[in-house]
Motif scaffolding. Structure first.
Motif, PDB file in Angstrom:
ATOM      1  N   LEU A   1       0.888  -1.088  -0.168  1.00  0.00           N
ATOM      2  CA  LEU A   1      -0.055  -0.163   0.156  1.00  0.00           C
ATOM      3  C   LEU A   1       0.763   1.267  -0.039  1.00  0.00           C
ATOM      4  CD1 LEU A   1      -2.786   0.850   0.187  1.00  0.00           C
ATOM      5  CD2 LEU A   1      -2.752   0.985   2.613  1.00  0.00           C
ATOM      6  N   ALA A   2       1.978   1.381   0.720  1.00  0.00           N
ATOM      7  CA  ALA A   2       2.699   2.450   0.893  1.00  0.00           C
ATOM      8  C   ALA A   2       3.431   2.555  -0.584  1.00  0.00           C
ATOM      9  CB  ALA A   2       3.922   2.088   1.951  1.00  0.00           C
ATOM     10  N   LEU A   3       3.875   1.755  -1.194  1.00  0.00           N
ATOM     11  CA  LEU A   3       4.432   1.811  -2.476  1.00  0.00           C
ATOM     12  C   LEU A   3       3.616   2.266  -3.373  1.00  0.00           C
ATOM     13  CD1 LEU A   3       6.602  -1.568  -2.821  1.00  0.00           C
ATOM     14  CD2 LEU A   3       7.363   0.597  -2.264  1.00  0.00           C
ATOM     15  N   LYS A   4       2.120   1.778  -3.380  1.00  0.00           N
ATOM     16  CA  LYS A   4       1.393   2.386  -4.417  1.00  0.00           C
ATOM     17  C   LYS A   4       1.042   3.949  -4.015  1.00  0.00           C
ATOM     18  CE  LYS A   4      -1.522  -1.925  -5.318  1.00  0.00           C
ATOM     19  NZ  LYS A   4      -2.223  -2.916  -5.318  1.00  0.00           N
ATOM     20  N   THR A   5       0.803   4.375  -2.955  1.00  0.00           N
ATOM     21  CA  THR A   5       0.559   5.503  -2.631  1.00  0.00           C
ATOM     22  C   THR A   5       1.688   6.786  -3.012  1.00  0.00           C
ATOM     23  OG1 THR A   5       1.301   5.261  -0.171  1.00  0.00           O
ATOM     24  CG2 THR A   5      -1.253   5.081  -0.702  1.00  0.00           C
ATOM     25  N   ALA A   6       3.068   6.065  -2.977  1.00  0.00           N
ATOM     26  CA  ALA A   6       4.067   6.760  -3.339  1.00  0.00           C
ATOM     27  C   ALA A   6       4.314   6.699  -4.911  1.00  0.00           C
ATOM     28  CB  ALA A   6       5.362   6.267  -2.498  1.00  0.00           C
ATOM     29  N   GLY A   7       3.477   5.924  -5.427  1.00  0.00           N
ATOM     30  CA  GLY A   7       3.688   5.792  -6.878  1.00  0.00           C
ATOM     31  C   GLY A   7       4.613   5.107  -7.539  1.00  0.00           C
TER      32      GLY A   7
ATOM     33  N   VAL B   1       4.698   1.923  -7.669  1.00  0.00           N
ATOM     34  CA  VAL B   1       4.269   0.668  -8.383  1.00  0.00           C
ATOM     35  C   VAL B   1       2.702   1.020  -8.881  1.00  0.00           C
ATOM     36  CG1 VAL B   1       5.529  -1.007  -7.206  1.00  0.00           C
ATOM     37  CG2 VAL B   1       3.356  -0.429  -6.522  1.00  0.00           C
ATOM     38  N   GLY B   2       2.318   0.267 -10.061  1.00  0.00           N
ATOM     39  CA  GLY B   2       0.886   0.326 -10.560  1.00  0.00           C
ATOM     40  C   GLY B   2       0.067   0.018  -9.258  1.00  0.00           C
ATOM     41  N   GLN B   3      -1.208   0.803  -9.894  1.00  0.00           N
ATOM     42  CA  GLN B   3      -2.407   0.153  -8.761  1.00  0.00           C
ATOM     43  C   GLN B   3      -2.882  -1.199  -9.059  1.00  0.00           C
ATOM     44  OE1 GLN B   3      -3.776   2.071  -6.469  1.00  0.00           O
ATOM     45  NE2 GLN B   3      -2.248   3.709  -7.036  1.00  0.00           N
ATOM     46  N   LEU B   4      -2.497  -1.861 -10.165  1.00  0.00           N
ATOM     47  CA  LEU B   4      -2.819  -3.375 -10.405  1.00  0.00           C
ATOM     48  C   LEU B   4      -1.878  -4.251  -9.961  1.00  0.00           C
ATOM     49  CD1 LEU B   4      -3.989  -3.052 -14.260  1.00  0.00           C
ATOM     50  CD2 LEU B   4      -5.468  -3.352 -12.259  1.00  0.00           C
ATOM     51  N   ALA B   5      -0.740  -3.881  -9.270  1.00  0.00           N
ATOM     52  CA  ALA B   5       0.384  -4.667  -8.855  1.00  0.00           C
ATOM     53  C   ALA B   5      -0.162  -5.229  -7.634  1.00  0.00           C
ATOM     54  CB  ALA B   5       1.619  -3.750  -8.559  1.00  0.00           C
ATOM     55  N   LYS B   6       0.099  -6.690  -7.516  1.00  0.00           N
ATOM     56  CA  LYS B   6      -0.039  -7.695  -6.591  1.00  0.00           C
ATOM     57  C   LYS B   6       1.397  -8.277  -6.016  1.00  0.00           C
ATOM     58  CE  LYS B   6      -4.765  -8.935  -8.129  1.00  0.00           C
ATOM     59  NZ  LYS B   6      -5.195  -9.965  -8.672  1.00  0.00           N
ATOM     60  N   ASN B   7       2.420  -8.245  -6.819  1.00  0.00           N
ATOM     61  CA  ASN B   7       3.412  -8.975  -6.425  1.00  0.00           C
ATOM     62  C   ASN B   7       4.580  -7.803  -6.558  1.00  0.00           C
ATOM     63  OD1 ASN B   7       2.166 -11.187  -5.975  1.00  0.00           O
ATOM     64  ND2 ASN B   7       2.277 -11.864  -8.189  1.00  0.00           N
ATOM     65  N   VAL B   8       5.431  -7.515  -5.772  1.00  0.00           N
ATOM     66  CA  VAL B   8       6.390  -6.561  -5.850  1.00  0.00           C
ATOM     67  C   VAL B   8       7.682  -7.102  -5.516  1.00  0.00           C
ATOM     68  CG1 VAL B   8       7.370  -4.276  -5.160  1.00  0.00           C
ATOM     69  CG2 VAL B   8       4.890  -4.630  -5.537  1.00  0.00           C
ATOM     70  N   LYS B   9       8.797  -7.020  -6.072  1.00  0.00           N
ATOM     71  CA  LYS B   9      10.158  -7.463  -5.908  1.00  0.00           C
ATOM     72  C   LYS B   9      10.977  -6.177  -5.643  1.00  0.00           C
ATOM     73  CE  LYS B   9      11.778 -11.868  -6.420  1.00  0.00           C
ATOM     74  NZ  LYS B   9      12.045 -13.109  -7.400  1.00  0.00           N
ATOM     75  N   ILE B  10      11.939  -6.349  -4.715  1.00  0.00           N
ATOM     76  CA  ILE B  10      13.015  -5.419  -4.501  1.00  0.00           C
ATOM     77  C   ILE B  10      14.243  -6.043  -5.490  1.00  0.00           C
ATOM     78  CG2 ILE B  10      14.556  -3.998  -2.949  1.00  0.00           C
ATOM     79  CD1 ILE B  10      11.278  -3.351  -2.723  1.00  0.00           C
ATOM     80  N   ILE B  11      14.810  -5.163  -6.184  1.00  0.00           N
ATOM     81  CA  ILE B  11      16.070  -5.569  -7.046  1.00  0.00           C
ATOM     82  C   ILE B  11      17.227  -4.719  -6.645  1.00  0.00           C
ATOM     83  CG2 ILE B  11      14.888  -6.463  -9.079  1.00  0.00           C
ATOM     84  CD1 ILE B  11      15.203  -3.880 -10.592  1.00  0.00           C
ATOM     85  N   LYS B  12      18.522  -5.206  -6.694  1.00  0.00           N
ATOM     86  CA  LYS B  12      19.499  -4.582  -6.311  1.00  0.00           C
ATOM     87  C   LYS B  12      19.958  -3.686  -7.319  1.00  0.00           C
ATOM     88  CE  LYS B  12      24.270  -5.089  -4.676  1.00  0.00           C
ATOM     89  NZ  LYS B  12      25.027  -4.667  -5.720  1.00  0.00           N
ATOM     90  N   THR B  13      19.732  -2.547  -7.488  1.00  0.00           N
ATOM     91  CA  THR B  13      19.986  -1.303  -8.259  1.00  0.00           C
ATOM     92  C   THR B  13      20.150  -0.064  -7.114  1.00  0.00           C
ATOM     93  OG1 THR B  13      18.972  -2.270 -10.241  1.00  0.00           O
ATOM     94  CG2 THR B  13      19.695   0.027 -10.321  1.00  0.00           C
ATOM     95  N   GLY B  14      21.481   0.573  -7.083  1.00  0.00           N
ATOM     96  CA  GLY B  14      21.509   1.583  -6.291  1.00  0.00           C
ATOM     97  C   GLY B  14      22.070   0.997  -5.036  1.00  0.00           C
TER      98      GLY B  14
END
Length: 143
Positions: free
Chosen positions: A93-99, A101-114
């Protein structure tokens, strides 16, 4: 203004083109259909992509791979995006409100960039092995 006085705007209506009404009309005889052939005849036409019996383009070209319909439900977030977000606890929910990830997203994965310097606790979010080690090294955790 009266109801019986309403009419279409100037130039909105025009007469339908009458074809096949003699040579003087300019579109007589073949009525703009050319000479002979399937397209000149009444009721004669073909399906989209038909090339007169020749193998159609969509069948001549090779097919490769596919695009999953589930892609719209998956999203990726980088470590640098987490750093800029600046939250101690992060969930979907925090990622969606921050914009991020998209509103349809159900699965989120953190990748090592930065890079990530602050401790972040992830709730219900996956991470790659490399990203997980960076998060835990910064004092964060993945639940």
């Amino acid at each position: 203004m009266e109801l019986n006085g309403i009419k279409p705007g100037q130039g909105a209506k025009h007469a339908k083109r009458r074809v096949g009404r003699g040579i003087g009309s300019g579109i007589g005889k073949t009525a703009g259909r050319g000479h002979k052939g399937q397209k000149s005849r009444a009721g004669g036409y073909h399906k989209v992509g038909f090339e007169g019996g020749q193998m159609p383009m969509q069948r001549r070209l090779p097919k490769r791979g596919f695009k999953s319909h589930n892609l719209k439900f998956n999203a990726e977030v980088t470590l640098s995006a987490l750093e800029q977000l600046g939250l101690a606890e992060v969930d979907l929910l925090a990622l969606k409100t921050a914009g991020l990830v998209g509103q349809l997203a159900k699965n989120v994965k953190i990748i090592k960039t930065g890079e990530l310097t602050r401790a972040v606790k992830l709730n219900g979010i996956a991470a790659t092995a490399a990203a997980k080690s960076v998060i835990e090294a910064a004092g964060g955790s993945i639940a």
